[in-house]
Scaffold this active site. Structure first.
Site, PDB file in Angstrom:
ATOM      1  N   GLU A 111       0.814  -1.228   0.000  1.00  0.00           N
ATOM      2  CA  GLU A 111       0.000   0.000   0.000  1.00  0.00           C
ATOM      3  C   GLU A 111       0.842   1.270   0.000  1.00  0.00           C
ATOM      4  O   GLU A 111       0.728   2.091   0.908  1.00  0.00           O
ATOM      5  CB  GLU A 111      -0.969  -0.023   1.195  1.00  0.00           C
ATOM      6  CG  GLU A 111      -1.929  -1.208   1.135  1.00  0.00           C
ATOM      7  CD  GLU A 111      -2.939  -1.221   2.272  1.00  0.00           C
ATOM      8  OE1 GLU A 111      -2.787  -0.435   3.228  1.00  0.00           O
ATOM      9  OE2 GLU A 111      -3.871  -2.030   2.209  1.00  0.00           O
TER      10      GLU A 111
ATOM     11  N   ASN B  13       2.305  -4.833  -3.333  1.00  0.00           N
ATOM     12  CA  ASN B  13       0.899  -5.183  -3.146  1.00  0.00           C
ATOM     13  C   ASN B  13       0.101  -3.910  -2.868  1.00  0.00           C
ATOM     14  O   ASN B  13       0.577  -3.033  -2.137  1.00  0.00           O
ATOM     15  CB  ASN B  13       0.825  -6.128  -1.923  1.00  0.00           C
ATOM     16  CG  ASN B  13      -0.504  -6.827  -1.758  1.00  0.00           C
ATOM     17  OD1 ASN B  13      -0.995  -7.456  -2.679  1.00  0.00           O
ATOM     18  ND2 ASN B  13      -1.089  -6.725  -0.561  1.00  0.00           N
TER      19      ASN B  13
ATOM     20  N   HIS C 149     -10.180  -5.970  -2.539  1.00  0.00           N
ATOM     21  CA  HIS C 149     -11.272  -5.820  -1.561  1.00  0.00           C
ATOM     22  C   HIS C 149     -12.381  -5.095  -2.310  1.00  0.00           C
ATOM     23  O   HIS C 149     -12.417  -3.864  -2.372  1.00  0.00           O
ATOM     24  CB  HIS C 149     -10.795  -5.031  -0.340  1.00  0.00           C
ATOM     25  CG  HIS C 149      -9.745  -5.748   0.440  1.00  0.00           C
ATOM     26  ND1 HIS C 149     -10.019  -6.907   1.145  1.00  0.00           N
ATOM     27  CD2 HIS C 149      -8.422  -5.508   0.596  1.00  0.00           C
ATOM     28  CE1 HIS C 149      -8.900  -7.333   1.718  1.00  0.00           C
ATOM     29  NE2 HIS C 149      -7.915  -6.518   1.402  1.00  0.00           N
TER      30      HIS C 149
ATOM     31  N   GLU D 237      -6.059 -10.590  -1.879  1.00  0.00           N
ATOM     32  CA  GLU D 237      -6.869 -10.437  -0.649  1.00  0.00           C
ATOM     33  C   GLU D 237      -8.347 -10.374  -0.987  1.00  0.00           C
ATOM     34  O   GLU D 237      -9.091  -9.554  -0.435  1.00  0.00           O
ATOM     35  CB  GLU D 237      -6.445  -9.159   0.113  1.00  0.00           C
ATOM     36  CG  GLU D 237      -4.971  -9.138   0.463  1.00  0.00           C
ATOM     37  CD  GLU D 237      -4.549  -7.933   1.283  1.00  0.00           C
ATOM     38  OE1 GLU D 237      -5.429  -7.211   1.821  1.00  0.00           O
ATOM     39  OE2 GLU D 237      -3.326  -7.707   1.406  1.00  0.00           O
TER      40      GLU D 237
ATOM     41  N   ASP E 284     -12.072 -10.227  -1.247  1.00  0.00           N
ATOM     42  CA  ASP E 284     -13.392 -10.335  -0.613  1.00  0.00           C
ATOM     43  C   ASP E 284     -14.311  -9.375  -1.364  1.00  0.00           C
ATOM     44  O   ASP E 284     -13.856  -8.423  -1.995  1.00  0.00           O
ATOM     45  CB  ASP E 284     -13.388 -10.105   0.906  1.00  0.00           C
ATOM     46  CG  ASP E 284     -12.665  -8.861   1.363  1.00  0.00           C
ATOM     47  OD1 ASP E 284     -12.643  -7.861   0.621  1.00  0.00           O
ATOM     48  OD2 ASP E 284     -12.126  -8.878   2.495  1.00  0.00           O
TER      49      ASP E 284
HETATM   50  C1  XIL Z   1      -6.476  -6.565   7.865  1.00  0.00           C
HETATM   51  C2  XIL Z   1      -6.818  -7.768   8.704  1.00  0.00           C
HETATM   52  O1  XIL Z   1      -7.720  -8.575   7.982  1.00  0.00           O
HETATM   53  C3  XIL Z   1      -7.451  -7.335  10.017  1.00  0.00           C
HETATM   54  O2  XIL Z   1      -7.620  -8.455  10.874  1.00  0.00           O
HETATM   55  C4  XIL Z   1      -6.582  -6.295  10.701  1.00  0.00           C
HETATM   56  O3  XIL Z   1      -7.235  -5.821  11.857  1.00  0.00           O
HETATM   57  C5  XIL Z   1      -6.286  -5.151   9.768  1.00  0.00           C
HETATM   58  O4  XIL Z   1      -5.687  -5.651   8.585  1.00  0.00           O
HETATM   59  N1  XIL Z   1      -5.016  -4.712   3.346  1.00  0.00           N
HETATM   60  C6  XIL Z   1      -4.028  -5.535   3.804  1.00  0.00           C
HETATM   61  C7  XIL Z   1      -4.292  -6.465   4.919  1.00  0.00           C
HETATM   62  O5  XIL Z   1      -2.941  -5.579   3.218  1.00  0.00           O
HETATM   63  O6  XIL Z   1      -3.168  -6.691   5.712  1.00  0.00           O
HETATM   64  C8  XIL Z   1      -5.445  -5.980   5.780  1.00  0.00           C
HETATM   65  O7  XIL Z   1      -5.743  -6.986   6.731  1.00  0.00           O
HETATM   66  C9  XIL Z   1      -6.637  -5.652   4.928  1.00  0.00           C
HETATM   67  C10 XIL Z   1      -6.310  -4.562   3.950  1.00  0.00           C
END
Ligand code: XIL
Length: 495
Positions: free
Chosen positions: A185, A226, A262, A290, A292
């Site tokens: 990020e 990432n 996400h 990641e 979802d």
């Molecule tokens: C999130 C986790 O899922 C949570 O449990 C934690 O509280 C915060 O981080 N981007 C990322 C991940 O790269 O590491 C994050 O994970 C979600 C967003």
């Protein structure tokens, strides 16, 4: 994981590296073996060791993905593994495991030079035990960063802290991690660099420094950048694209780009596939890291249907790009997803619901990967089933209680000489007990009767085999087990 421990990159000419796909899984071999065996041999080997052409249970996602030379990953929180439903899905379905939080800076180096490995080791051990790749997440990130790092203002000192951290964490898991999210990020939405202590104190060059440090610490791991909101074309994606091209041109080690994804139901970017492809054409692997797909909660059947279509679209985009190594979903089930905490009023973003039942998204995702859905019927090689009789099952029932509630752990054993292809457990809860939530089955309560019907993945129980399920209940003082339990209408022996 890189093919050979070497500091010399073979692909700095940007040529694609087809054939770098990782190991294929046993069922591919088993199916071929079944085809090659004479009928009598196949009958002797039996259903337990071979995957029939069309099985009773749905094929694990990992096996379907392996046929494409890809992996399906999951973000794992080892603390949840004590819940049997969570553990069963994590063990069965995935060929890649990433710590949801376990390898982040605040988890691994909360104080300078003081490392804490217990969570990260549990994730690494789980991956190895279950023959899954281990994916490292993440070495350098502005978030979940301990205060001692954020307060470093001297560039030499901060660079040393960063490289020491990378050296320690990537070094510890060297040889075990397939790929690392080295920097996470780093971009603002407009494609400028995101403010962070690294950006402020070290400037743009921190990314290349981090990548070089990671290569030195673990010469075998693929090194990734990432981010989120880079899935489709746009300013942020363009910035990542230019950076990767520049890093490659400068000989900085970068092997892959992770697209977090996400996503919001109904909003899969239309440019997802072409965007993945243009990164792949730079000579890096790409991955959905990641995934979802959130919907307003409580979810409607229409939004879950849209979400299912979206999971299919994302899968098809990855499969259309040769260098897309696979998809990682950010959690096992809706009951253990970060989404509702961060996006109030939204959730239900994963493949299994909070009771570990597969959702329409699971069905669409599995289908997009080409997984055999199973037919829910007994395998042709199973012995014929007979009507259940009393004593065909044995049950152990234990309660782990606190003042107002308890967790019930139930083990059903098939003591008959015929396999169950599905099962429904029924019992009368003692007065004052009330079911809150259960796992590894679909649970409900009507009056004092509690019922649990198998989940999609644990309906088949061979003679002599057991299945473990559990639930949480409230109580008003009596935490005793039900006096009588039945499975498929036949009374079980208890003890
Ligand atoms: C999130 C986790 O899922 C949570 O449990 C934690 O509280 C915060 O981080 N981007 C990322 C991940 O790269 O590491 C994050 O994970 C979600 C967003």
């Amino acid at each position: 994981m890189r093919d050979a421990p070497t500091h010399q990159r073979l692909d700095d000419d940007f040529s694609p590296r087809p054939g770098r796909r990782r190991r294929r899984r046993a069922p591919v071999v088993a199916t071929a073996l079944a085809a090659a065996l004479p009928t009598v041999g196949a009958a002797l080997v039996g259903a337990a060791t071979l995957t029939p052409a069309h099985a009773a249970d749905p094929e694990p996602l990992r096996d379907a993905a392996a046929r494409h030379g890809r992996t399906i990953g999951v973000a794992l929180s080892p603390g949840h593994l004590s819940q049997p439903g969570y553990a069963a899905i994590a063990e069965r379905e995935f060929s890649l495991v990433v710590g949801e939080n376990a390898m982040k800076w605040d988890a691994t180096e909360p104080s300078r030079g003081q490392f804490s490995w217990s969570q990260a080791d549990q994730v690494a051990d789980f991956a190895e035990t279950h023959d899954a790749e281990l994916y490292g997440h993440t070495l350098v990130w502005h978030s979940q960063l301990p205060g001692w790092v954020s307060s470093l203002a001297d560039p030499t000192d901060l660079r040393a802290a960063m490289t020491d951290h990378i050296d320690a964490v990537a070094g510890r898991y060297a040889g075990r991690v397939a790929a690392w999210d080295v920097v996470n990020e780093m971009w603002n939405e407009d494609g400028t660099r995101r403010d962070s202590v690294f950006q402020r104190v070290l400037g743009d060059g921190y990314v290349a420094d981090a990548l070089r440090a990671a290569r030195a610490a673990d010469p075998q791991a693929d090194l990734c950048l990432n981010d989120y909101n880079i899935e489709g074309a746009g300013a942020k994606s363009d910035a990542m694209y230019r950076l990767v091209a520049d890093l490659k041109a400068d000989g900085v080690p970068v092997d892959c780009v992770g697209f977090q994804a996400h996503l919001i139901g109904g909003q899969v970017p239309s440019t997802l596939r072409s965007n993945l492809q243009r990164f792949a054409d730079l000579g890096v692997d790409v991955r959905i890291t990641e995934l979802d797909i959130r919907v307003p909660t409580p979810a409607s059947s229409a939004s879950l249907a849209q979400q299912a279509a979206d999971y299919r679209t994302v899968t098809e985009a990855c499969l259309a790009v040769d260098r897309c190594t696979g998809i990682t979903v950010w959690g096992v089930d809706d009951g253990h997803s970060w989404v509702p905490d961060v996006f109030p009023g939204q959730g239900a973003a994963l493949l299994w619901d909070a009771s570990y039942a597969p959702k329409p998204a699971y069905t669409a995702f599995a289908d997009a990967w080409g997984a055999d859905p199973g037919d829910g019927d007994p395998d042709p090689t199973d012995p014929p089933t007979a009507p259940p009789a009393d004593g065909d099952c044995a049950v152990t029932w234990t309660a782990n209680a606190w003042s107002t509630g308890y967790t019930g752990s139930v083990t059903l054993t098939n003591t008959s000489d015929a396999a169950w292809s599905s099962w429904t457990l029924a019992a009368d809860l003692p007065a004052g007990q009330h079911l809150d939530q259960g796992w590894s089955a679909t649970w409900s309560q009507s009056g004092t009767t509690i019922t649990a019907t198998n989940a999609a993945w644990n309906g088949t129980v061979a003679p002599g085999a057991s299945v473990a399920v559990g639930y949480n209940a409230s109580h008003t003082g009596d935490t005793s087990a039900p006096a009588s339990v039945s499975v498929n209408g036949a009374t079980c022996t208890t003890g």
